[in-house]
Design an enzyme around this catalytic site. Structure first.
Site, PDB file in Angstrom:
ATOM      1  N   HIS A   1      -2.537   3.815   1.056  1.00 20.46           N
ATOM      2  CA  HIS A   1      -2.510   5.187   1.315  1.00 20.46           C
ATOM      3  C   HIS A   1      -4.106   5.523   1.310  1.00 20.46           C
ATOM      4  CE1 HIS A   1      -2.113   9.478   1.602  1.00 20.46           C
ATOM      5  NE2 HIS A   1      -2.661   9.361   0.305  1.00 20.46           N
TER       6      HIS A   1
ATOM      7  N   HIS B   1      -7.332   7.486   3.861  1.00 26.05           N
ATOM      8  CA  HIS B   1      -8.506   8.182   3.570  1.00 26.05           C
ATOM      9  C   HIS B   1     -10.030   7.789   3.915  1.00 26.05           C
ATOM     10  CE1 HIS B   1      -6.318  11.574   1.366  1.00 26.05           C
ATOM     11  NE2 HIS B   1      -5.861  10.523   0.820  1.00 26.05           N
TER      12      HIS B   1
ATOM     13  N   GLU C   1      -4.657  15.488   4.140  1.00 25.87           N
ATOM     14  CA  GLU C   1      -3.409  14.780   3.948  1.00 25.87           C
ATOM     15  C   GLU C   1      -2.594  14.762   5.167  1.00 25.87           C
ATOM     16  OE1 GLU C   1      -2.720  12.481   1.841  1.00 25.87           O
ATOM     17  OE2 GLU C   1      -3.996  12.967   0.026  1.00 25.87           O
TER      18      GLU C   1
ATOM     19  N   SER D   1      -1.081   6.878   7.333  1.00 18.47           N
ATOM     20  CA  SER D   1      -0.529   5.678   6.320  1.00 18.47           C
ATOM     21  C   SER D   1       1.037   5.492   6.309  1.00 18.47           C
ATOM     22  CB  SER D   1      -1.026   5.857   5.094  1.00 18.47           C
ATOM     23  OG  SER D   1      -0.590   7.222   4.439  1.00 18.47           O
TER      24      SER D   1
HETATM   25 FE   LIG Z   1      -3.685  10.939  -0.216  1.00 19.27          FE
END
Ligand SMILES: [Fe+2]
Length: 306
Positions: free
Chosen positions: A134, A139, A179, A209
């Site tokens: 993730h 990111h 996010e 993700s």
């Molecule tokens: Fe995150």
């Protein structure tokens, strides 16, 4: 961003990983086994195939540029070198979620904390805590984009100046952008591909993700897709236990930079009025919203907003 020590974090303290005061560790490369490397490889290939045409180009290019296309868990030093050359950011290994202030400090110094451990093979599709896949796959690719990279830097700096009472507002903004953000797709006008994805592309880490949400966020008729508006987002609760009821759609990373930096600082210089008002629920559509798609609400669970 986040929260308090978790069971996973405690487990790692117990396992003897030496954690510095800023919560960083040396990535313990020797602790990865064949299963960890296989999980990375499988998830990377699956998500990249899924994200072609669904995620924004900057994400796809960034993932390749920082060398995530390896058949093992990437070496953070090697990723950092490439990222540093692109935008002056680097990544630092952490045992898991770190306290908010520490997290903001890292961002304000162009360091992105990345959880070192990998999920298990039976957790490919869902994991409550952020893991290495993730944090790193989700990111870090966009941190190669100069404007996005500056937006996250601006967020860290602005967040450090905001008082504690406003932390829930910061969390909402981060949630609905970094996010779970979508961006208007300006590449394909009336092409079939654009219609199939409701005219939006993915940039949020929680979406890229996740196999299920990569499809749902751009293709499902269930969620609302609304034009991003800073104050609106600061006032909107969200879901952590299901796919989102509402996505906020930005026009560009330049808009994100303005919102996460100066815009947020101005709104939260005195957070009292925003804290005092009752927040909107995750599925609300308001009279003043610019609605790109109004969700059917199919499959939504009642209650449970954070
Ligand atoms: Fe995150």
């Amino acid at each position: 961003m986040a929260i308090a020590a978790t069971a996973k974090l405690q487990e790692q303290f117990d396992a003897g990983l030496e954690t510095r005061p800023d919560f960083t560790i040396d990535q313990p490369l020797e602790r990865y086994g064949a299963v960890d490397h296989a999980v990375w490889d499988q998830l990377y290939r699956r998500q990249m195939a899924l994200l072609e045409g669904r995620a924004c180009e900057a994400f796809i290019e960034g993932a390749q540029r920082i060398g995530l296309n390896v058949a093992h868990v990437p070496d953070f030093e090697a990723v950092s070198e490439r990222l540093m050359a692109a935008t002056g950011w680097r990544i630092v290994a952490v045992p898991g979620l770190v306290p908010d202030r520490i997290f903001f400090e890292h961002l304000a110094h162009r360091r992105f904390p990345v959880t070192w451990w990998m999920r298990r093979p039976d957790q490919l599709d869902y994991l409550q805590e952020p893991d290495c896949f993730h944090d790193l796959f989700g990111h870090v690719p966009l941190l190669t984009d100069p404007v996005f990279a500056d937006a996250i830097h601006a967020y860290g700096r602005a967040a450090l100046a905001v008082d504690e009472r406003a932390l829930p507002l910061l969390a909402r903004l981060y949630w609905y952008t970094v996010e779970f953000g979508l961006m208007r797709d300006t590449s394909g006008d009336a092409s079939g591909e654009t219609r199939a994805t409701h005219g939006v592309k993915i940039y949020g880490a929680g979406i890229v993700s996740s196999k299920g949400e990569s499809l749902y966020s751009v293709e499902s008729d269930s969620p609302n897709r609304l034009a991003f508006d800073l104050e609106r987002v600061l006032r909107t609760r969200y879901r952590i236990d299901t796919f989102q009821k509402t996505y906020f759609v930005i026009d560009s990373f330049a808009q994100l930079f303005d919102a996460l930096g100066a815009g947020m600082a101005a709104h939260l210089a005195d957070p009292a009025p925003l804290i005092a008002v009752e927040p909107y629920t995750a599925g609300d559509v308001l009279h003043g919203d610019t609605v790109y798609t109004r969700g059917t609400g199919e499959g939504w669970l009642e209650g449970g907003d954070v």
